[in-house]
Design an enzyme around this catalytic site. Structure first.
Site, PDB file in Angstrom:
ATOM      1  N   ALA A 106      33.365  42.238  33.800  1.00  0.00           N
ATOM      2  CA  ALA A 106      32.967  43.474  33.129  1.00  0.00           C
ATOM      3  C   ALA A 106      31.660  43.280  32.360  1.00  0.00           C
ATOM      4  CB  ALA A 106      34.061  43.930  32.179  1.00  0.00           C
ATOM      5  N   GLY A 151      36.826  40.055  36.240  1.00  0.00           N
ATOM      6  CA  GLY A 151      36.783  41.078  37.276  1.00  0.00           C
ATOM      7  C   GLY A 151      36.074  40.625  38.527  1.00  0.00           C
ATOM      8  N   GLU A 154      38.747  39.005  40.439  1.00  0.00           N
ATOM      9  CA  GLU A 154      39.661  40.072  40.848  1.00  0.00           C
ATOM     10  C   GLU A 154      39.114  40.814  42.071  1.00  0.00           C
ATOM     11  OE1 GLU A 154      42.174  42.071  37.520  1.00  0.00           O
ATOM     12  OE2 GLU A 154      40.150  41.834  36.683  1.00  0.00           O
ATOM     13  N   GLU A 174      40.481  36.648  31.208  1.00  0.00           N
ATOM     14  CA  GLU A 174      40.583  37.792  30.299  1.00  0.00           C
ATOM     15  C   GLU A 174      41.368  37.504  29.014  1.00  0.00           C
ATOM     16  OE1 GLU A 174      39.751  39.719  34.316  1.00  0.00           O
ATOM     17  OE2 GLU A 174      40.825  37.954  33.552  1.00  0.00           O
TER      18      GLU A 174
END
Length: 304
Positions: A106, A151, A154, A174
């Protein structure tokens, strides 16, 4: 057109040199095209020749380490919407055009400016984006030639297959920020690994390299990095080239049968497989495959 280009052309025209002026126009056009491309956060490239059928999506946000911003997510969503209906694309390869970085997750600078409601909405949008990657009808390969954290990992997990350079750094980190992997990481990693191992990696925010990722089964292939920083990309293209000669409808239906079957009990999975097989029986490609086998030649599939 830039002021500098106009000045150059004007000077050349003043000396009545139309040939030189045309060359300068072309030069400026190439320069402006390159500049415009550099401004695109995702570059779409459809390969040709022996690589025809491969579409490459290149993450291109170097200043922010390819971090997910609102603009990148919106652009990505639009591209995936088009790809989902692209019958000419047989394999998608997702890579980074930023040396040393796949995706840093992010955009925390942007996230810091968001209200709690905005954060919730953005994470939901990002989760939907990664689901869209996962649900593309054709195989998707992530080429991890740089850092993939949060992310970024991910996103790679949302792809069907992954290649990675041996020394890249990966991790779902995270919990270091007092949050959790919220774009599907808590669901995809336990399905890929032993759930206890997935929990260990997530709870500890552990960072590991490409070699460890291969040992754990997170990536399909680990490769030695080379001077051009694209070893994983080269391996991904090699893998894609093994897929594109095969019947595209059969490959797409196989992906659907696997993905849907993994979410249900085995008996329901058999029914899903049967339904997917039923969709390949009436295709021209299936008949072409049988004819090619009988005639001892390579089949020419058209996705029909």
């Amino acid at each position: 057109m830039s002021f500098t280009c106009l000045v150059k052309i004007t000077k050349q025209c003043s000396f009545v040199n139309p040939s030189r002026s045309i060359n300068l126009l072309r030069e400026c056009s190439r320069s402006l095209s390159s500049t415009a491309q550099d401004g695109n956060e995702i570059i779409v490239e459809k390969l040709s020749g022996k690589k025809e059928g491969i579409t490459v999506l290149g993450l291109n946000r170097p200043a922010a380490k390819n971090a997910f911003s609102r603009s990148l997510v919106n652009r990505f969503t639009s591209i995936l919407s088009d790809l989902a209906h692209d019958k000419h694309t047989r394999v998608v390869v997702l890579r980074s055009l930023t040396p040393g970085i796949f995706c840093a997750g992010a955009d925390l600078k942007e996230r810091l400016q968001m209200t709690p409601d905005e954060v919730s909405k953005f994470v939901s949008t990002l989760r939907s984006l990664l689901i869209s990657i996962e649900q593309l009808p054709m195989p998707v390969i992530a080429a991890i030639d740089g850092v993939a954290l949060g992310g970024g990992l991910e996103m790679a997990l949302a792809c069907d297959m992954r290649t990675a350079a041996e020394d890249v750094k990966l991790g779902l980190v995270e919990t270091r920020l007092a949050i959790l992997p919220g774009a599907g990481g808590t669901q995809r990693l336990p399905r890929l690994l032993n759930p206890a191992l997935a929990k260990e990696l997530i709870f500890t925010s552990r960072i590991f390299d490409g070699s460890a990722a291969k040992e754990m089964g997170i990536v399909n292939h680990v490769v030695y990095q080379n001077d051009t920083q694209d070893a994983a990309y080269a391996k991904a293209i090699e893998l894609a080239k093994e897929i594109i000669p095969n019947g595209p409808v059969g490959v797409r239906m196989a992906k659907k049968a696997i993905d849907k079957g993994m979410q249900v009990d085995i008996a329901t999975g058999y029914a899903i497989e049967e339904a997917c097989y039923a969709q390949v029986i009436p295709t021209k490609d299936r008949v072409e495959g049988l004819k090619a086998f009988a005639e001892k030649r390579k089949p020419v599939y058209k996705g029909e």
